[in-house]
Design a protein around this motif. Structure first.
Motif, PDB file in Angstrom:
ATOM      1  N   PHE A 103       0.863  -1.177   0.000  1.00  0.00           N
ATOM      2  CA  PHE A 103       0.000   0.000   0.000  1.00  0.00           C
ATOM      3  C   PHE A 103       0.900   1.228   0.000  1.00  0.00           C
ATOM      4  N   HIS A 104       0.898   1.935  -1.118  1.00  0.00           N
ATOM      5  CA  HIS A 104       1.831   3.039  -1.328  1.00  0.00           C
ATOM      6  C   HIS A 104       1.249   4.415  -1.033  1.00  0.00           C
ATOM      7  N   THR A 105      -0.039   4.570  -1.226  1.00  0.00           N
ATOM      8  CA  THR A 105      -0.629   5.907  -1.180  1.00  0.00           C
ATOM      9  C   THR A 105      -1.831   5.942  -0.260  1.00  0.00           C
ATOM     10  N   ARG A 106      -1.942   7.034   0.462  1.00  0.00           N
ATOM     11  CA  ARG A 106      -3.127   7.295   1.283  1.00  0.00           C
ATOM     12  C   ARG A 106      -3.782   8.569   0.775  1.00  0.00           C
ATOM     13  N   LYS A 107      -5.100   8.564   0.789  1.00  0.00           N
ATOM     14  CA  LYS A 107      -5.882   9.737   0.390  1.00  0.00           C
ATOM     15  C   LYS A 107      -6.883  10.042   1.490  1.00  0.00           C
ATOM     16  N   TRP A 108      -7.057  11.313   1.747  1.00  0.00           N
ATOM     17  CA  TRP A 108      -8.029  11.788   2.712  1.00  0.00           C
ATOM     18  C   TRP A 108      -9.284  12.150   1.940  1.00  0.00           C
ATOM     19  N   VAL A 109     -10.421  11.601   2.296  1.00  0.00           N
ATOM     20  CA  VAL A 109     -11.674  11.867   1.592  1.00  0.00           C
ATOM     21  C   VAL A 109     -12.188  13.235   2.021  1.00  0.00           C
ATOM     22  N   LYS A 110     -12.240  14.147   1.035  1.00  0.00           N
ATOM     23  CA  LYS A 110     -12.646  15.534   1.273  1.00  0.00           C
ATOM     24  C   LYS A 110     -14.009  15.805   0.639  1.00  0.00           C
ATOM     25  N   PRO A 111     -14.644  16.929   0.974  1.00  0.00           N
ATOM     26  CA  PRO A 111     -15.982  17.216   0.432  1.00  0.00           C
ATOM     27  C   PRO A 111     -16.058  17.129  -1.091  1.00  0.00           C
ATOM     28  N   GLU A 112     -15.019  17.555  -1.792  1.00  0.00           N
ATOM     29  CA  GLU A 112     -15.042  17.530  -3.258  1.00  0.00           C
ATOM     30  C   GLU A 112     -14.932  16.110  -3.837  1.00  0.00           C
ATOM     31  N   ASP A 113     -14.680  15.119  -2.986  1.00  0.00           N
ATOM     32  CA  ASP A 113     -14.575  13.721  -3.421  1.00  0.00           C
ATOM     33  C   ASP A 113     -15.888  12.953  -3.267  1.00  0.00           C
ATOM     34  N   LEU A 114     -16.929  13.616  -2.770  1.00  0.00           N
ATOM     35  CA  LEU A 114     -18.184  12.936  -2.443  1.00  0.00           C
ATOM     36  C   LEU A 114     -19.196  12.971  -3.577  1.00  0.00           C
ATOM     37  N   ASN A 115     -20.032  11.938  -3.622  1.00  0.00           N
ATOM     38  CA  ASN A 115     -21.156  11.890  -4.562  1.00  0.00           C
ATOM     39  C   ASN A 115     -22.388  12.491  -3.874  1.00  0.00           C
ATOM     40  N   PRO A 116     -23.529  12.589  -4.574  1.00  0.00           N
ATOM     41  CA  PRO A 116     -24.732  13.147  -3.940  1.00  0.00           C
ATOM     42  C   PRO A 116     -25.220  12.359  -2.723  1.00  0.00           C
ATOM     43  N   ASN A 117     -24.779  11.109  -2.588  1.00  0.00           N
ATOM     44  CA  ASN A 117     -25.159  10.289  -1.439  1.00  0.00           C
ATOM     45  C   ASN A 117     -24.296  10.593  -0.209  1.00  0.00           C
ATOM     46  N   GLY A 118     -23.277  11.437  -0.379  1.00  0.00           N
ATOM     47  CA  GLY A 118     -22.403  11.793   0.734  1.00  0.00           C
ATOM     48  C   GLY A 118     -21.285  10.790   0.984  1.00  0.00           C
ATOM     49  N   THR A 119     -21.067   9.878   0.026  1.00  0.00           N
ATOM     50  CA  THR A 119     -19.981   8.905   0.146  1.00  0.00           C
ATOM     51  C   THR A 119     -18.972   9.139  -0.980  1.00  0.00           C
ATOM     52  N   LEU A 120     -17.837   8.484  -0.878  1.00  0.00           N
ATOM     53  CA  LEU A 120     -16.771   8.648  -1.866  1.00  0.00           C
ATOM     54  C   LEU A 120     -17.283   8.307  -3.266  1.00  0.00           C
ATOM     55  N   PHE A 121     -17.107   9.231  -4.203  1.00  0.00           N
ATOM     56  CA  PHE A 121     -17.518   9.060  -5.590  1.00  0.00           C
ATOM     57  C   PHE A 121     -16.622   8.018  -6.256  1.00  0.00           C
ATOM     58  N   GLY A 122     -17.234   6.999  -6.856  1.00  0.00           N
ATOM     59  CA  GLY A 122     -16.480   5.923  -7.491  1.00  0.00           C
ATOM     60  C   GLY A 122     -15.539   6.408  -8.575  1.00  0.00           C
TER      61      GLY A 122
ATOM     62  N   ARG B  22     -13.946   9.232  -8.714  1.00  0.00           N
ATOM     63  CA  ARG B  22     -12.778   9.830  -8.073  1.00  0.00           C
ATOM     64  C   ARG B  22     -11.811   8.727  -7.647  1.00  0.00           C
ATOM     65  N   LEU B  23     -12.360   7.678  -7.053  1.00  0.00           N
ATOM     66  CA  LEU B  23     -11.526   6.566  -6.603  1.00  0.00           C
ATOM     67  C   LEU B  23     -10.826   5.893  -7.776  1.00  0.00           C
ATOM     68  N   LEU B  24     -11.542   5.705  -8.884  1.00  0.00           N
ATOM     69  CA  LEU B  24     -10.922   5.097 -10.062  1.00  0.00           C
ATOM     70  C   LEU B  24      -9.818   5.986 -10.633  1.00  0.00           C
ATOM     71  N   ALA B  25     -10.004   7.294 -10.593  1.00  0.00           N
ATOM     72  CA  ALA B  25      -8.944   8.207 -11.041  1.00  0.00           C
ATOM     73  C   ALA B  25      -7.708   8.069 -10.152  1.00  0.00           C
ATOM     74  N   TRP B  26      -7.918   7.942  -8.839  1.00  0.00           N
ATOM     75  CA  TRP B  26      -6.795   7.755  -7.922  1.00  0.00           C
ATOM     76  C   TRP B  26      -6.051   6.449  -8.228  1.00  0.00           C
ATOM     77  N   ILE B  27      -6.810   5.381  -8.497  1.00  0.00           N
ATOM     78  CA  ILE B  27      -6.203   4.085  -8.812  1.00  0.00           C
ATOM     79  C   ILE B  27      -5.415   4.175 -10.114  1.00  0.00           C
ATOM     80  N   ASP B  28      -5.994   4.808 -11.124  1.00  0.00           N
ATOM     81  CA  ASP B  28      -5.321   4.937 -12.419  1.00  0.00           C
ATOM     82  C   ASP B  28      -4.013   5.712 -12.273  1.00  0.00           C
ATOM     83  N   GLU B  29      -4.038   6.770 -11.487  1.00  0.00           N
ATOM     84  CA  GLU B  29      -2.815   7.545 -11.251  1.00  0.00           C
ATOM     85  C   GLU B  29      -1.776   6.705 -10.500  1.00  0.00           C
ATOM     86  N   GLU B  30      -2.219   5.985  -9.483  1.00  0.00           N
ATOM     87  CA  GLU B  30      -1.300   5.139  -8.715  1.00  0.00           C
ATOM     88  C   GLU B  30      -0.703   4.049  -9.599  1.00  0.00           C
TER      89      GLU B  30
END
Length: 130
Positions: free
Chosen positions: A3-22, A24-32
């Motif tokens: 596990f190389h990278t940690r990300k802090w879930v911020k308001p701009e990372d949320l979907n309308p349900n108030g949880t992490l937007f998928g 955004r997570l896929l973009a983080w994975i692609d970058e990693e």
């Protein structure tokens, strides 16, 4: 898997349900995946060719910390196949898994080119051999 990278879930990372937007997570994975492959193949010209089925298992909330893990499955002639797991450090649950991500090594001409690698190398080992 490391596990190389940690990300802090911020308001701009949320979907309308108030949880992490998928997405955004896929973009983080692609970058990693690109960063990991660049370091392994010692070439900054790599691209994502393929991502297999993505399995969402749980979520993350604002303020949670997520970790992105990458592991190597196979070295190809011009590619590196990796897998990924993302876990929530706060709840200790796995958020998502991706079984296969194929990254392709490109030459100066932008076309797939052999990378000559056959095993995982760590930067500390490269430095000690220099």
């Amino acid at each position: 898997m490391r596990f190389h990278t940690r990300k802090w879930v911020k308001p701009e990372d949320l979907n309308p349900n108030g949880t992490l937007f998928g997405g955004r997570l896929l973009a983080w994975i692609d970058e990693e995946a690109a960063l990991y492959t660049t370091i392994q193949l010692e070439n900054s010209k790599v691209v994502t060719k393929y991502m297999s089925e993505i399995n969402f298992m749980s979520s993350a909330q604002q303020g949670d910390i997520v970790e992105i893990g990458i592991g190597v499955k196979k070295f190809g002639k011009t590619s590196l196949t990796i897998h990924s797991e993302v876990r929530n450090k706060m709840t200790r649950e796995t958020i998502l898994t991706v079984d296969n991500i194929v990254m392709v090594n490109l030459g100066e001409d932008g076309k797939p080119t052999p990378h000559g690698k056959t095993k995982i190398e760590f930067v500390k080992d490269r430095l000690s051999n220099a």
